[in-house]
Design a protein around this motif. Structure first.
Motif, PDB file in Angstrom:
ATOM      1  N   TRP A  58      55.493  49.684  45.962  1.00  0.00           N
ATOM      2  CA  TRP A  58      55.297  48.816  44.800  1.00  0.00           C
ATOM      3  C   TRP A  58      55.681  47.383  45.115  1.00  0.00           C
ATOM      4  O   TRP A  58      56.674  47.128  45.805  1.00  0.00           O
ATOM      5  N   SER A  59      54.888  46.449  44.587  1.00  0.00           N
ATOM      6  CA  SER A  59      55.178  45.026  44.742  1.00  0.00           C
ATOM      7  C   SER A  59      56.504  44.707  44.053  1.00  0.00           C
ATOM      8  O   SER A  59      56.960  45.474  43.194  1.00  0.00           O
ATOM      9  N   SER A  63      53.736  45.216  39.604  1.00  0.00           N
ATOM     10  CA  SER A  63      52.408  45.092  39.007  1.00  0.00           C
ATOM     11  C   SER A  63      51.310  45.667  39.901  1.00  0.00           C
ATOM     12  O   SER A  63      50.226  45.978  39.424  1.00  0.00           O
ATOM     13  N   ARG A  64      51.606  45.814  41.195  1.00  0.00           N
ATOM     14  CA  ARG A  64      50.626  46.332  42.157  1.00  0.00           C
ATOM     15  C   ARG A  64      51.311  47.291  43.110  1.00  0.00           C
ATOM     16  O   ARG A  64      52.533  47.265  43.280  1.00  0.00           O
ATOM     17  N   CYS A  65      50.487  48.103  43.750  1.00  0.00           N
ATOM     18  CA  CYS A  65      51.040  49.040  44.716  1.00  0.00           C
ATOM     19  C   CYS A  65      50.041  49.287  45.845  1.00  0.00           C
ATOM     20  O   CYS A  65      48.847  49.033  45.707  1.00  0.00           O
ATOM     21  N   LEU A  96      44.802  49.106  47.456  1.00  0.00           N
ATOM     22  CA  LEU A  96      45.640  48.190  46.700  1.00  0.00           C
ATOM     23  C   LEU A  96      45.282  48.425  45.241  1.00  0.00           C
ATOM     24  O   LEU A  96      44.115  48.334  44.869  1.00  0.00           O
ATOM     25  N   SER A  97      46.272  48.759  44.436  1.00  0.00           N
ATOM     26  CA  SER A  97      46.004  49.169  43.057  1.00  0.00           C
ATOM     27  C   SER A  97      46.817  48.365  42.068  1.00  0.00           C
ATOM     28  O   SER A  97      47.928  47.913  42.378  1.00  0.00           O
ATOM     29  N   ASP A  98      46.262  48.217  40.869  1.00  0.00           N
ATOM     30  CA  ASP A  98      47.070  47.678  39.782  1.00  0.00           C
ATOM     31  C   ASP A  98      47.971  48.798  39.255  1.00  0.00           C
ATOM     32  O   ASP A  98      47.862  49.950  39.687  1.00  0.00           O
ATOM     33  N   ARG A  99      48.861  48.466  38.357  1.00  0.00           N
ATOM     34  CA  ARG A  99      49.840  49.430  37.851  1.00  0.00           C
ATOM     35  C   ARG A  99      49.208  50.642  37.180  1.00  0.00           C
ATOM     36  O   ARG A  99      49.719  51.751  37.253  1.00  0.00           O
ATOM     37  N   ARG A 104      41.330  49.160  41.566  1.00  0.00           N
ATOM     38  CA  ARG A 104      41.785  49.452  42.932  1.00  0.00           C
ATOM     39  C   ARG A 104      40.810  48.852  43.936  1.00  0.00           C
ATOM     40  O   ARG A 104      39.610  48.864  43.724  1.00  0.00           O
TER      41      ARG A 104
END
Length: 189
Positions: A58-59, A63-65, A96-99, A104
């Motif tokens: 996780w960032s 917010s992103r992962c 790379l994905s949003d929460r 993605r």
């Protein structure tokens, strides 16, 4: 813990193959490659996102992962109540994905001879991947660290200076990824 705890764990694990596995031994290629764009990756359902989220990198602001795990896999609960990851195959998508898992992007798609084994965020806009590049015909592998900077859409690679024999690749139970999962209470089947 350092700023890249997963990478540090990866380096420690693989130092069994070669005591020279330290970040200082991975020279930069000297080339920054710009990512023109990343292809969209399939979204994850809320259930799949919830099941895999504890394994994602996780960032700093959450917010992103980075997702190394969910492609072609399912998370199941065993009779003992513990999570078990099933499925998979020789291919891997790094996303790379949003929460929410609804937006993605595909960072990379790896075939059976290349595997991203670990990911960490090192700033709000930069992450690193620890990779293995395998050459079965030569019986060797070369570790590599990739640094992605989303702010300037560039990445660079840091490659170990020589190939190592595959038979020196530490197995643990069945390699770094299985050992990393085990340390987080997840069985890989």
């Amino acid at each position: 813990k350092g700023r890249a705890p997963n990478l540090e764990e990866w380096l420690r694990f693989h130092s069994e193959a070669d005591t020279g596995w330290s970040l200082s031994r991975f020279p930069a290629s000297g080339v920054n490659i710009h990512i023109d764009s990343m292809d969209e990756a399939p979204p994850l359902t809320h259930e799949r996102m919830s099941a895999f989220a504890p394994l994602f990198a996780w960032s700093p602001d959450s917010s992103r992962c980075i997702d190394l795990w969910s492609y072609n896999r399912l998370m199941e609960t065993g009779r003992d109540g513990r999570p078990s990851m099933v499925g998979g195959g020789p291919d891997q998508m790094v996303a790379l994905s949003d929460r929410s898992g609804s937006r993605r992007m595909e960072v990379m798609f790896n075939g059976p001879m290349q595997m991203a084994e670990t990911a960490d965020w090192i700033s709000p806009d930069a992450f690193i991947l620890g990779m293995l590049n395998i050459d079965e015909s030569e019986g060797t592998f070369v570790p590599e660290v990739l640094l992605f900077n989303l702010a300037d859409t560039a990445y660079t690679n840091f490659r170990f200076p020589r190939a190592l024999p595959l038979d020196r690749l530490p197995d643990g139970e069945s390699g770094f990824m299985a050992e990393w999962l085990k340390g987080r209470g997840v069985t890989l089947r």
